[in-house]
Design an enzyme around this catalytic site. Structure first.
Site, PDB file in Angstrom:
ATOM      1  N   GLU A  43       0.827  -1.211   0.000  1.00  0.00           N
ATOM      2  CA  GLU A  43       0.000   0.000   0.000  1.00  0.00           C
ATOM      3  C   GLU A  43       0.863   1.263   0.000  1.00  0.00           C
ATOM      4  OE1 GLU A  43      -2.676  -0.387   3.334  1.00  0.00           O
ATOM      5  OE2 GLU A  43      -3.956  -1.801   2.244  1.00  0.00           O
ATOM      6  N   GLU A 101      -5.776  -8.523   0.603  1.00  0.00           N
ATOM      7  CA  GLU A 101      -6.167  -8.622   2.007  1.00  0.00           C
ATOM      8  C   GLU A 101      -7.668  -8.416   2.104  1.00  0.00           C
ATOM      9  OE1 GLU A 101      -4.128  -5.859   4.549  1.00  0.00           O
ATOM     10  OE2 GLU A 101      -2.199  -6.133   3.550  1.00  0.00           O
TER      11      GLU A 101
END
Length: 441
Positions: free
Chosen positions: A80, A225
């Site tokens: 990220e 995720e």
């Protein structure tokens, strides 16, 4: 223990946040497919020097690729990296690092089998208040994302995206709760003749539109995720987590994908076990994402096949605990003046997230709150007698203070951790693994 637990539950794929050799080597000969991770702090070095990237591949990847070695399929370059909270600190390094790693993999002659990618947060694209068809990559990184997704498409690498319906609910009090789940009870979002009844479909199709608009429609999509925490917030509990996973597994079992992205979608669950030292800056729930407790015990029945046959997952075997004892408030104490500062001390140096409003231990009486805080500090200091003093406010007992809703943990015993703690002075209580994510397909 981790490898055996994965095998017992027929979990065939795993994603790591790092590539530490000591961890990765345990997957040799297991048949478990591994995604290696490169932390964001290493991106600059890999971007600045191709030689560094080659060294990384030799040290962390190819050394595991022997007969009977580790089955490595992907390398996650960063994690990220374009979060707005990072203030652009990774914008100049992430894509060059990705290119260098993939080039080094290709030069080793394994580029057809091992692909590099970048796990992204879902905030790299958006559709505003409109439906998925308005989706496009964030304006501040659109040019960069266009280059990245074309690179992924050219190299047959997946776009890995992390999606959290729970966090959408947590951050937005107006978020419709039913839209986080999969029973179809939410008011549908109508878009181009498509009716969306859950966030996951809408989110992924927003990505599909974003890819289409920059000319990269063939990029494979993978969920990096997804999960639901079980403590630390009013919406983070066992009931809601089970509801989410039941619906999610059932949806994934159909292998139908989304209205616009058809077929099977690979996904990694976040996460394997709870992590009592994870940062709680985003929220107290951050330490409670595991489908297993800190000691590898399953939290609730689930059916990862999506067929509705609920059963408890197979827990970790041969876990050794420290002595069966707890540190609790000494009820003989009548003057409570020193209690608040000692509780604050204990919580600031341990984990009291289960005491927060809406959490599993919040309903304990005041004495229970004090005991929970004292015990967490005691256990996280390996049951050191001096860690159960608190200016004479505490005592060690043999009676379990747990209730049906609130668990008072006991520290695990580990020779490996004991050696590390002796050498570094680190204080570790729990969390069999802080690095693992689970993939079911």
């Amino acid at each position: 223990m981790i490898v055996q637990m994965l095998k017992d539950n027929k979990i065939g794929k795993i994603k790591l946040f790092d590539s530490d050799h000591w961890t990765v080597k345990y997957f040799a000969g297991t048949g478990i497919e591994v995604m290696l991770g490169i932390p964001n702090k290493q991106l600059a070095s890999l971007a600045d020097s191709y030689d560094n990237a080659k060294d990384w591949v030799k040290k962390n990847l190819t050394k595991h690729l022997y007969d009977g070695g580790v089955d490595i399929k992907y390398v996650a370059v960063g994690n990220e990296p374009f979060l707005t909270s990072y203030n652009g600190s990774n914008l100049e390094t992430t894509f060059p690092a990705l290119k260098n790693i993939q080039k080094a993999i290709n030069e080793e002659g394994i580029g057809d089998k091992i692909k590099a990618t970048i796990p992204q947060n879902g905030d790299v694209y958006d559709s505003g208040s409109a439906g998925p068809s308005a989706g496009q990559f964030r304006s501040d990184i659109r040019d960069l994302m266009t280059q990245i997704v074309h690179f992924l498409q050219d190299n047959d690498s997946p776009f890995v995206v992390n999606i959290y319906p729970f966090i959408s609910l947590y951050q937005n009090p107006d978020f419709p709760v039913e839209f986080a789940f999969f029973e179809g009870g939410a008011t549908p979002v109508q878009d181009n003749g498509i009716s969306y009844t859950n966030m996951l479909d809408a989110n992924l199709d927003t990505l599909v539109w974003s890819l289409r608009k920059v000319g990269a429609p063939k990029v494979k999509i993978m969920i990096g995720e997804i999960g639901w925490p079980t403590d630390g917030n009013k919406n983070a509990n066992l009931q809601m987590a089970k509801r989410f996973y039941d619906g999610f597994f059932k949806k994934m079992a159909t292998k139908k994908g989304t209205p616009l992205y058809h077929g099977d979608i690979g996904y990694y669950l976040f996460s394997l076990t709870d992590e009592n030292q994870k940062s709680i800056a985003p929220g107290d729930f951050e330490r409670h994402w595991g489908v297993f407790r800190y000691d590898g015990k399953p939290k609730f029945p689930m059916d990862i096949t999506g067929q509705g046959y609920d059963k408890m997952l197979v827990g970790a075997k041969n876990v050794k605990y420290m002595e069966t004892q707890w540190c609790v408030f000494n009820s003989d104490i009548k003057i409570m003046d020193k209690v608040p500062e000692n509780v604050d001390y204990a919580c600031s140096r341990s984990d009291c997230t289960s005491l927060m409003e809406g959490s599993s231990c919040n309903s304990l009486p005041n004495v229970g709150h004090i005991s929970y805080a004292f015990n967490m500090y005691f256990q996280m200091n390996n049951q050191d007698v001096e860690a159960c003093n608190f200016e004479g406010l505490a005592k060690i007992v043999k009676a379990n203070m747990s209730t049906p809703l609130c668990h008072f943990p006991i520290a695990m015993e580990s020779s490996g951790w004991s050696l590390r703690m002796h050498q570094t002075g680190a204080v570790i209580l729990t969390g069999i693994s802080s690095l693992l994510l689970v993939l079911y397909t």
